[in-house]
Design a protein around this motif. Structure first.
Motif, mmCIF file in Angstrom:
data_model
loop_
_atom_site.group_PDB
_atom_site.id
_atom_site.type_symbol
_atom_site.label_atom_id
_atom_site.label_comp_id
_atom_site.label_asym_id
_atom_site.label_seq_id
_atom_site.Cartn_x
_atom_site.Cartn_y
_atom_site.Cartn_z
ATOM 1 N N GLU A 1 110.631 53.393 80.186
ATOM 2 C CA GLU A 1 111.305 51.936 81.230
ATOM 3 C C GLU A 1 112.734 51.984 80.592
ATOM 4 N N ASP A 2 112.926 52.792 79.495
ATOM 5 C CA ASP A 2 115.121 52.213 79.310
ATOM 6 C C ASP A 2 115.210 53.584 79.468
ATOM 7 N N ASP B 1 108.531 45.436 82.900
ATOM 8 C CA ASP B 1 108.407 46.766 81.341
ATOM 9 C C ASP B 1 106.895 47.457 82.414
ATOM 10 N N ARG C 1 106.134 43.112 73.070
ATOM 11 C CA ARG C 1 105.628 44.958 72.408
ATOM 12 C C ARG C 1 106.822 45.597 72.262
ATOM 13 N N LYS C 2 107.489 46.055 73.182
ATOM 14 C CA LYS C 2 108.864 47.399 73.299
ATOM 15 C C LYS C 2 109.660 46.389 72.237
ATOM 16 N N PRO D 1 104.277 43.237 77.495
ATOM 17 C CA PRO D 1 104.970 45.193 77.170
ATOM 18 C C PRO D 1 106.195 44.948 77.072
ATOM 19 N N ASN E 1 110.058 54.959 74.891
ATOM 20 C CA ASN E 1 111.153 54.204 75.606
ATOM 21 C C ASN E 1 111.779 54.606 77.171
ATOM 22 N N SER F 1 100.429 50.035 69.381
ATOM 23 C CA SER F 1 99.928 49.029 70.375
ATOM 24 C C SER F 1 98.112 48.911 70.224
ATOM 25 N N HIS G 1 108.710 46.653 68.648
ATOM 26 C CA HIS G 1 108.078 48.429 68.603
ATOM 27 C C HIS G 1 109.761 49.232 68.318
ATOM 28 N N ASP G 2 110.883 48.594 69.263
ATOM 29 C CA ASP G 2 112.147 49.251 68.336
ATOM 30 C C ASP G 2 113.089 48.679 66.947
ATOM 31 N N ASP H 1 103.699 52.036 75.326
ATOM 32 C CA ASP H 1 105.030 51.154 74.670
ATOM 33 C C ASP H 1 105.194 51.022 74.199
ATOM 34 N N THR H 2 105.339 52.308 73.640
ATOM 35 C CA THR H 2 106.106 52.790 71.721
ATOM 36 C C THR H 2 106.785 53.763 72.617
#
Length: 200
Positions: free
Chosen positions: A39-40, A28, A170-171, A167, A37, A186, A174-175, A34-35
């Protein structure tokens, strides 16, 4: 590919590392909130993108097969494309030494595998490596933690801070919190950045 070719570092190893040093070992991006999305999110590219990721998986599998042979370890490799990244899993009877304490050996192997892919393709890889289901189990545990913490915050109306996480971790939290209908953010500074779950 020969074992010699697979195990030597590329001549441009420094460039390869610099090309991946803004990405943590779990894949990530460090410098984004990292709240989000980000990176996805799957960029456009369709079939060409999938073909490129499948090739990354094939290169990674060849590299890892050589490593398993050198270490005299048995393992089955599974290649897939998940969340717009190549994913390779190694499953075997006893591969705990390839995971290491807190997944540190697994993280190092993932970086080496990404470097092997970079050497062949010239492009930074976000390939995800899992061994003996370590990451899958972690995702399950963190999803449950996020859901349980969200329920606690919804009941008490008070924010709750969790332990420091990477990260990647945490992701996942968060999800899970967002899926429960609450907010999270974060706080702190790496490597002790953590998730705070907030009431609605």
């Amino acid at each position: 590919m020969s074992a010699e070719t697979e195990t030597e570092f590329p001549a441009d190893a420094e460039e390869a590392v610099s090309a991946t040093d803004d990405v943590d070992t779990d894949g990530d991006i460090e410098d984004i909130d990292d709240t989000e999305n980000t990176e996805d999110e799957a960029p456009a590219g369709g079939t060409d993108r999938v073909s490129r990721l499948e090739r990354e998986g094939d290169i990674a599998a060849d590299y890892l097969e050589e490593l398993l042979d050198i270490a005299d370890l048995d393992g089955d490799l599974d290649i897939d494309v998940e969340a717009d990244r190549a994913a390779v899993s190694i499953v075997g009877a006893d591969l705990s030494q390839l995971v290491g304490r807190d997944g540190k050996v697994l993280e190092a192997l993932q970086e080496l595998t990404r470097l092997a892919v970079y050497r062949e393709t010239g492009e930074r890889s976000r390939l995800m490596l899992d061994i003996s289901g370590y990451r899958a189990d972690k995702r399950t545990r963190l999803t449950q933690l996020g859901a349980e913490t969200a329920a606690e915050v919804a009941k008490s109306g008070e924010p709750v801070s969790l332990e420091p996480m990477s990260p990647f971790e945490r992701k996942i939290v968060h999800d899970a919190v967002a899926a429960a209908g609450l907010r999270s953010e974060s706080a702190g500074v790496e490597p002790r950045r953590y998730v705070v779950v907030l009431p609605a």
